[in-house]
Motif scaffolding. Structure first.
Motif, short mmCIF file in Angstrom:
data_model
loop_
_atom_site.label_atom_id
_atom_site.label_comp_id
_atom_site.label_asym_id
_atom_site.label_seq_id
_atom_site.Cartn_x
_atom_site.Cartn_y
_atom_site.Cartn_z
N ILE A 1 0.90 -1.01 -0.42
CA ILE A 1 -0.18 0.18 -0.01
C ILE A 1 0.86 1.36 0.05
O ILE A 1 0.29 2.33 -0.41
N GLU A 2 2.12 1.03 0.48
CA GLU A 2 2.83 2.71 1.21
C GLU A 2 3.36 2.91 -0.54
O GLU A 2 3.09 5.11 -0.97
N PRO A 3 3.58 2.63 -1.22
CA PRO A 3 3.92 3.31 -2.60
C PRO A 3 2.82 4.75 -3.06
O PRO A 3 2.56 5.05 -3.54
N LEU A 4 0.91 3.77 -3.09
CA LEU A 4 0.30 4.35 -3.93
C LEU A 4 -0.09 5.05 -2.70
O LEU A 4 -0.33 6.39 -3.29
N MET A 5 -0.21 4.81 -1.46
CA MET A 5 -0.20 6.07 0.03
C MET A 5 0.22 7.35 -0.17
O MET A 5 0.02 8.31 -0.72
N THR A 6 2.06 7.07 -0.69
CA THR A 6 2.32 8.25 -0.46
C THR A 6 2.71 8.83 -2.02
O THR A 6 2.38 10.14 -1.63
N LYS A 7 2.37 8.27 -2.91
CA LYS A 7 2.30 8.80 -4.70
C LYS A 7 0.87 9.98 -4.22
O LYS A 7 1.02 11.16 -4.54
N ASP A 8 -0.57 9.03 -4.30
CA ASP A 8 -2.16 9.90 -3.77
C ASP A 8 -1.69 11.26 -2.91
O ASP A 8 -1.95 11.89 -3.74
N LEU A 9 -0.95 11.46 -1.38
CA LEU A 9 -1.33 12.05 -0.58
C LEU A 9 0.11 13.41 -1.55
O LEU A 9 -0.09 14.54 -1.08
N GLY A 10 1.00 12.32 -1.75
CA GLY A 10 2.05 13.79 -3.21
C GLY A 10 1.78 14.49 -3.52
O GLY A 10 1.45 16.08 -3.87
N ALA A 11 0.52 13.59 -4.59
CA ALA A 11 -0.37 14.23 -5.32
C ALA A 11 -1.31 15.69 -4.46
O ALA A 11 -1.22 16.82 -5.36
N ALA A 12 -1.22 15.11 -3.56
CA ALA A 12 -2.50 15.56 -2.94
C ALA A 12 -1.66 17.68 -2.37
O ALA A 12 -2.57 18.40 -2.53
N SER A 13 -0.62 16.81 -2.04
CA SER A 13 -0.05 18.46 -1.45
C SER A 13 0.51 18.70 -2.51
O SER A 13 0.42 20.36 -2.38
N ASP A 14 0.99 18.46 -4.14
CA ASP A 14 1.45 18.96 -5.16
C ASP A 14 0.14 19.90 -4.98
O ASP A 14 0.28 21.52 -5.79
N LEU A 15 -1.45 19.33 -5.68
CA LEU A 15 -2.46 20.15 -5.98
C LEU A 15 -2.64 21.73 -4.90
O LEU A 15 -3.24 22.16 -5.22
N ALA B 1 -0.01 22.84 -3.12
CA ALA B 1 0.17 24.21 -3.13
C ALA B 1 -0.14 24.84 -4.42
O ALA B 1 0.55 26.16 -4.42
N ALA B 2 0.04 24.70 -5.08
CA ALA B 2 -0.64 24.92 -6.38
C ALA B 2 -1.74 25.84 -6.22
O ALA B 2 -1.63 27.07 -7.37
N LEU B 3 -3.02 24.84 -5.86
CA LEU B 3 -3.52 26.43 -5.55
C LEU B 3 -3.63 27.21 -4.55
O LEU B 3 -5.17 28.60 -4.15
N GLY B 4 -2.44 27.17 -3.86
CA GLY B 4 -2.60 27.88 -1.93
C GLY B 4 -3.23 27.79 -1.42
O GLY B 4 -3.87 28.70 -0.40
N VAL B 5 -3.76 26.37 -1.27
CA VAL B 5 -4.58 26.19 -0.37
C VAL B 5 -3.69 25.71 0.97
O VAL B 5 -2.68 24.86 1.09
N GLN B 6 -4.23 26.02 1.44
CA GLN B 6 -3.75 24.93 3.48
C GLN B 6 -3.81 23.71 3.73
O GLN B 6 -5.54 23.58 3.63
N ALA B 7 -3.57 23.02 3.87
CA ALA B 7 -3.59 20.85 4.01
C ALA B 7 -2.34 20.64 5.00
O ALA B 7 -1.88 20.02 4.25
N PRO B 8 -2.89 21.55 6.07
CA PRO B 8 -2.12 20.40 7.22
C PRO B 8 -2.17 18.93 7.30
O PRO B 8 -1.35 18.35 7.49
N LEU B 9 -3.18 18.82 7.51
CA LEU B 9 -3.34 16.81 7.70
C LEU B 9 -2.85 16.53 6.26
O LEU B 9 -2.65 15.57 6.95
N VAL B 10 -3.21 16.80 5.25
CA VAL B 10 -2.65 15.88 4.37
C VAL B 10 -1.50 15.86 4.42
O VAL B 10 -1.03 14.49 3.81
N GLU B 11 -0.18 16.88 5.04
CA GLU B 11 1.48 16.93 4.96
C GLU B 11 1.55 15.46 6.15
O GLU B 11 2.20 15.32 6.02
N THR B 12 0.26 15.81 7.82
CA THR B 12 0.83 14.54 8.67
C THR B 12 0.71 13.45 8.04
O THR B 12 1.50 12.86 8.68
N VAL B 13 -0.48 13.10 7.36
CA VAL B 13 -0.62 11.91 6.99
C VAL B 13 0.05 11.04 6.03
O VAL B 13 0.72 10.33 6.22
#
Length: 416
Positions: free
Chosen positions: A238-252, A254-266
């Protein structure tokens, strides 16, 4: 006996008032108390409040205490006009307030001194109290639960006995973590789609349709064994998929200027979530050539791969471990991923699908190459090795992807 048990309710707010209404509807009209003299006016079938908790104890066998905090619970149970002042042995107190575990044990001990049974009882959802719609989450002695059960079933749609005193409260607190944690998750997800120009209602529609019963929310618990341990192989898959998807959420975000501290924590805690955060076993010293060779073999092709050759003593097996893996794969000039790609190219030239499958599987297990990247590799190699030999590469890569996919835990949709 079930029909003659007398019920009492102290605290007629949303939960306590709802419990009293459900009891009255069930035919077990409760004795009630609230600091507000008119608290029962709008509660169908519920009589006016008595003068004190002690008076409720005098006329009840099972009393639900639905107050707000620990101090109120202490006052109602052990205060000057509290339940214990008029309690007789055999009375059962059911605490519906959410309080800290030390308070639960304190109140349970006070009740025990007076021969009074005590149950800590978390409830959810509170807005369904008047409709026999809550779950009662109990902690207490089994005998006490059995004695109070007829009354509990008159106001709860389900009674769940979690264990000894404190177990119900601990389970309710954990339930609250899931509730409020998911709220924060939804808040960040909604902010992301809103910033991307998507109506959050569309996100809700997708979730409701794909996962109508919310199974994904508790999927992690379903994958754990009885001891709460997630199999390492599942976590690694699961780890590769989980980190890939959360990395995409983190990038999104950042690109949209949205604060997403939970995404970073997870994202940063992914390995802990999947129980992969234990300190890895240290690699054997390089001067222990054979042990280090076995270690590098597992690094190349996945945990446990070396077990097939650990007992081999013939010259070819020995040199494979001691030279090929210990002294070549173990060199620092190229990464394991680099060497894997080179080896994949060689396997493609000899047209051996079973060798390609072993190499491709190692890439998938270690999260070095995705299924799409491996498929792309087959196309690239076809132009250099020839289309006929590439058929063997395609066969080996496809077999590795299929086996790896089959080993993945089922999604919520697939479980239906």
């Amino acid at each position: 006996m079930n029909d003659t048990l007398r019920a009492g309710v102290i605290g007629l707010g949303m939960i306590g008032g709802g419990v009293a209404v459900s009891l009255a509807r069930s035919g077990r009209v409760p004795a009630v108390y609230d600091v507000r003299h008119d608290a029962a006016v709008d509660l169908a079938g519920v009589p006016g409040p008595l003068g004190s908790p002690a008076e409720v104890a005098e006329t009840s066998d099972v009393v639900m205490v639905a107050v707000v905090n620990a101090d109120q619970a202490r006052e109602v149970i052990d205060g000057e006009d509290g339940l214990l002042r008029a309690a007789r042995p055999g009375l059962t107190v059911v605490l519906l307030a959410t309080v800290a575990l030390p308070v639960v044990h304190e109140l349970a001990a006070l009740c025990a001194e007076h021969g009074v049974g005590f149950l800590d009882c978390g409830v959810t959802p509170g807005d369904k109290a008047a409709e026999n719609g809550m779950v009662a989450i109990l902690g207490g002695e089994r005998e006490t639960v059995a004695e109070a059960l007829p009354v509990l079933e008159d106001w709860a749609k389900k009674v769940v006995h979690c264990g000894l005193p404190g177990a119900g409260m601990a389970t309710k607190i954990a339930r609250n973590v899931v509730t409020y944690g998911s709220w924060r998750t939804v808040a960040e997800a909604a902010a992301l789609v809103r910033a991307a120009g998507v109506d959050p209602a569309r996100l809700a529609e997708v979730i409701d349709t794909a996962d109508p019963e919310g199974r994904t929310l508790l999927q992690l618990l379903g994958m754990q064994d009885a001891g709460g341990v997630l199999p390492e192989a599942v976590g690694r898959q699961i780890e590769p998929l989980m980190t890939k998807d959360l990395g995409a959420a983190s990038d999104l975000a950042a690109a949209l200027g949205v604060q997403a501290p939970l995404v970073e924590t997870v994202r940063t805690q992914a390995r802990r979530t999947l129980q992969l955060d234990a300190e890895p076993s240290p690699a054997p010293a390089k001067d222990d050539v054979h042990a280090y060779g076995l270690h590098m073999m597992d690094q190349a092709y996945g945990p446990g791969f070396s077990s097939a050759v650990q007992d081999g003593s013939d010259p070819f097996t020995t040199e494979t471990v001691d030279y090929l893996f210990a002294q070549v794969w173990g060199r620092e000039g190229l990464s394991v991923r680099d060497r894997r790609l080179l080896t994949l190219g060689v396997a493609a030239t000899v047209g051996r699908p079973e060798l390609v499958q072993i190499i491709a599987n190692g890439a998938l297990v270690n999260g070095e190459l995705s299924a799409d990247q491996l498929r792309e590799s087959v196309l690239h190699l076809a132009l250099y090795t020839g289309w006929c030999k590439a058929t063997a590469s395609h066969t080996g890569v496809t077999a590795a992807i299929d086996a790896h996919t089959a080993a993945q835990p089922p999604t919520a949709q697939e479980q239906k």
